[in-house]
Design a protein around this motif. Structure first.
Motif, short mmCIF file in Angstrom:
data_model
loop_
_atom_site.label_atom_id
_atom_site.label_comp_id
_atom_site.label_asym_id
_atom_site.label_seq_id
_atom_site.Cartn_x
_atom_site.Cartn_y
_atom_site.Cartn_z
N THR A 1 0.84 -1.19 0.00
CA THR A 1 0.00 0.00 0.00
C THR A 1 0.89 1.25 0.00
OG1 THR A 1 -1.72 -1.12 1.25
CG2 THR A 1 -1.74 1.28 1.32
N ARG B 1 0.41 9.34 1.75
CA ARG B 1 -0.53 10.21 1.04
C ARG B 1 0.25 10.93 -0.05
NH1 ARG B 1 0.63 12.21 5.91
NH2 ARG B 1 -1.22 11.28 6.81
N ASP C 1 -5.55 11.62 -0.33
CA ASP C 1 -5.54 10.20 -0.01
C ASP C 1 -5.05 9.42 -1.23
OD1 ASP C 1 -6.50 10.41 2.54
OD2 ASP C 1 -8.61 10.37 1.90
N ASP D 1 -3.48 1.61 -3.76
CA ASP D 1 -4.24 2.31 -2.72
C ASP D 1 -4.52 1.37 -1.52
OD1 ASP D 1 -6.40 0.69 -3.31
OD2 ASP D 1 -7.56 2.26 -4.30
N HIS D 2 -5.28 1.88 -0.57
CA HIS D 2 -5.55 1.13 0.66
C HIS D 2 -6.42 -0.10 0.42
CE1 HIS D 2 -3.55 3.86 3.39
NE2 HIS D 2 -4.12 4.87 2.77
N ASP D 3 -7.13 -0.13 -0.71
CA ASP D 3 -7.95 -1.29 -1.05
C ASP D 3 -7.20 -2.27 -1.95
OD1 ASP D 3 -10.15 -0.29 0.37
OD2 ASP D 3 -10.71 0.97 -1.34
N ASP D 4 -5.91 -2.10 -2.06
CA ASP D 4 -5.05 -2.99 -2.86
C ASP D 4 -5.31 -2.84 -4.35
OD1 ASP D 4 -2.86 -4.69 -2.72
OD2 ASP D 4 -4.09 -6.48 -2.98
#
Lengths: 126, 379
Positions: B60, B111, B122, B78-81
Motif C-alpha cells: 500500500t 498520502r 488520499d 491504494d488502501h484497497d489494494d
C-alpha cells in the motif's frame, strides 16, 4: 573526438557520457544534451552518468578544484550569458564527479542563493 | 512503381489491400514534427498504453511515475489494494507534485502531497487536507473567515486516469470514453492471462535512445524478412519456413518455430516456439521460448526522430543466473543489430528521396501497424 555511430559512419562528437549502471552511451553535440539524456534516463532508471569525453576549451582549462563555486567562477569568463550546466558537469568530472553529483550540488547551491540561473540550465556565480 | 519524391509521384493513404502499391504510410508520417504532435493526441491519448508492472508496487502506498507524451502520471497502490493512476498535477494550482520515480526503484507514500502549498490527497485521490491558510482569510482584509468556502474532498481531488490490467501489466487510457481494454486486447488478454506472468520478478531493465521514429522500430520488430541477413546468430535456431505472423485487430503475434525441441522448463507457454506479441500502439511481450522468463518492450517516442526502447526482463528471481544473464546478452545483441538497421532506414527516410515505401507480402504485420496509425490520424 571521433567515434563510430551505429550506422558505421565516423562522426565528430564533442561530448560523450556513459551510464554507470547499464553502460548506455550518449554522444552529443552540446553538453546540455547530455543533461537532457541524464534526466530522461532518470525517469526510467535509477542510474547516473559518467563523462567519457568533453571537447571544449572551457573544460580543458577548468581548474582542478573540488568546488563547484571555484570551477563556475573560472568557467564564467568563457560564457556571456551563463555557463551551460553540462559544461560545468563535464568540468567537475575531472574531480571524479558524476552528472548526478554535480546536479545535486548545483541544486543545493541554488537553493542557498550561492549561484543563480539566468536562464534554464545556465549558471552564473553570485 | 516506386514512389520517389524526385518523380513527383503522389502518395496515397495506406491501402487496405497489401498487394496494392500504396500499402505503406507515406514517409512524411515518420519524419514530420507535426505528426509527432498529432500522435500524442490521436494515438497515445486515445488507446490503452502500458504503464508498468504490478509487481513493482505490491505494498500500500507504493508508486512509480510514467510520462506518456506530455502527460505525467503517478501509478499507486491504494488502501484497497487497487492500482490507480492520477495526473501528477495538484488540484490547487497545477504544480507537479511527485518527483520522477522509475518503476525499477519505486517510492512509497502514505498520502500524495504537493510540496508547493502542502495540499494532501488520499491514495484514492480525494483531497485529504489543506493548510489552515486555505480555511481562514487572515491575510485578506476584504474577506471574513466565515466567508471562506470549505473544500469538498471528493470534488477537489486529483484527476484520475483510467487504468486496467492484463495480468500484471498495468495500462492507462486518457480518453474520455475509451473502448474497454479487453476489446482493444481481444484474444491477447486471455492468452496472456492464461500464463503465470505475475509469478516472475523484474530482473533487469535497459533503456536505449535510438535515432529514428518509433514506428520505424515498431515495423522492424513486427517482421522477420530482415532476419536471415541481419540476425544470423539468432536465426540459426529458428525454422522460418514453419513460422508465421498472425494479425489481429490491435495486436499481432510472431510465431517463430525452433528447429529443435526446447526443454519444457525453459518455456512459460505451451507451444514449442518463440512468441512475440505486439500490442498497439507501443508495447510488446516477448516469450522467447528458450528461457524460464519473459521480456517486455515499451517503444516510447521522444520526438519524431528519436525514441526510447525500454526493455524489461522477468525471471523467477530478481537475481539472474549465469544462463539468464547470457540470455539477456543475446537479447541485447538482437536489439543492437536492430538499432543499426532502423537508424540506417531512418537516415534514408529523412533524406526525402522516398515518398512512400512498399511492403512485401510477408510484411502484413507492418501493414497492420501502418493501417492502425492511419486510422488513428483520421479519427
Amino acid at each position: 573526438m571521433t567515434s563510430v555511430s551505429r550506422t558505421g559512419q565516423r562522426e565528430d562528437v564533442p561530448f560523450v557520457a556513459r551510464s554507470t549502471e547499464t553502460g548506455a552511451r550518449v554522444e552529443a553535440s552540446s553538453a546540455n544534451e547530455v543533461i537532457a539524456f541524464y534526466r530522461r534516463q532518470q525517469e526510467l532508471l535509477d542510474t547516473d552518468l559518467e563523462w567519457e569525453f568533453a571537447d571544449h576549451p572551457a573544460v580543458t582549462e577548468a581548474p582542478d578544484a573540488d568546488s563547484i563555486d571555484a570551477v563556475l567562477r573560472a568557467l564564467d569568463d568563457y560564457f556571456e550569458s551563463g555557463v551551460p550546466l553540462g559544461v560545468l558537469a563535464a568540468a567537475m568530472s575531472k574531480q571524479g564527479w558524476t552528472v548526478g553529483d554535480t546536479l545535486s550540488e548545483v541544486y543545493e547551491l541554488r537553493m542557498s542563493g550561492s549561484l543563480w540561473e539566468p536562464r534554464a540550465d545556465h549558471l552564473r556565480p553570485v | 512503381m516506386t514512389r520517389w519524391n524526385a518523380n513527383n509521384d503522389e502518395v496515397a493513404a495506406v491501402s487496405p489491400d497489401i498487394t496494392d502499391e500504396t500499402n505503406a504510410l507515406p514517409a512524411e508520417y515518420f519524419t514530420s514534427p507535426d505528426i509527432h504532435e498529432l500522435e500524442k493526441e490521436k494515438i497515445f491519448g486515445q488507446y490503452w498504453v502500458y504503464a508498468g508492472h504490478a509487481n513493482a508496487i505490491t505494498e500500500t502506498g507504493a508508486y512509480f511515475t510514467r510520462t506518456i507524451g506530455d502527460k505525467q502520471v503517478i501509478i499507486v497502490r491504494d488502501h484497497d489494494d487497487e492500482i490507480r493512476a492520477f495526473f501528477n498535477v495538484c488540484a490547487h494550482r497545477g504544480s507537479k507534485m511527485v518527483e520522477d520515480t522509475p518503476m525499477t526503484n519505486p517510492g512509497n507514500m502514505g498520502r500524495i502531497r504537493c510540496p508547493y502549498h502542502m495540499w494532501s490527497y488520499d491514495l484514492d485521490g480525494d483531497l485529504e487536507s489543506t493548510p489552515k491558510s486555505f480555511e481562514e482569510a487572515g491575510l485578506n482584509p476584504d474577506l471574513d473567515d466565515e466567508e471562506v468556502c470549505s473544500l469538498d474532498a471528493s470534488e477537489n481531488g486529483l484527476n484520475e486516469v483510467q487504468t486496467d490490467r492484463i495480468g500484471p501489466f498495468v495500462f492507462l487510457n486518457f480518453a474520455d470514453d475509451p473502448m474497454p481494454l479487453a476489446e482493444q486486447a481481444g484474444t491477447l488478454k486471455t492468452e496472456l492471462e492464461d500464463m503465470p506472468l505475475e509469478e516472475y520478478e523484474h530482473a533487469a531493465r535497459y533503456v536505449s535512445e535510438v535515432d529514428c521514429n518509433w514506428k520505424t522500430f515498431a515495423g522492424n520488430y513486427s517482421e522477420c524478412d530482415h532476419c536471415h541477413a541481419n540476425h544470423q546468430d539468432w536465426i540459426t535456431d529458428i525454422e522460418l519456413d514453419e513460422s508465421n505472423l498472425e494479425v489481429n485487430d490491435y495486436h499481432w503475434i510472431l510465431h517463430y518455430t525452433h528447429d529443435e525441441d526446447v526443454d519444457d522448463e525453459l518455456r512459460i507457454h505451451e507451444e514449442k516456439e518463440a512468441k512475440f506479441y505486439y500490442f498497439w500502439p507501443n508495447f510488446t511481450v516477448n516469450m522467447y521460448g528458450t528461457a524460464d522468463g519473459y521480456g517486455t518492450y515499451i517503444i516510447d517516442p521522444i520526438d519524431e526522430g528519436r525514441f526510447q526502447l525500454i526493455a524489461d526482463y522477468y525471471f523467477s528471481s530478481a537475481e539472474m543466473t549465469d544462463a539468464e544473464q547470457e540470455f539477456v546478452q543475446t537479447s541485447r545483441q538482437l536489439q543492437e543489430e536492430d538499432f543499426e538497421l532502423v537508424e540506417r532506414q531512418y537516415e534514408g527516410l529523412q533524406s526525402g528521396a522516398l515518398a512512400q515505401a512498399q511492403l512485401g507480402p510477408n510484411e502484413h504485420t507492418v501493414h497492420k501497424l501502418h493501417r492502425l496509425a492511419q486510422e488513428a490520424y483520421e479519427a
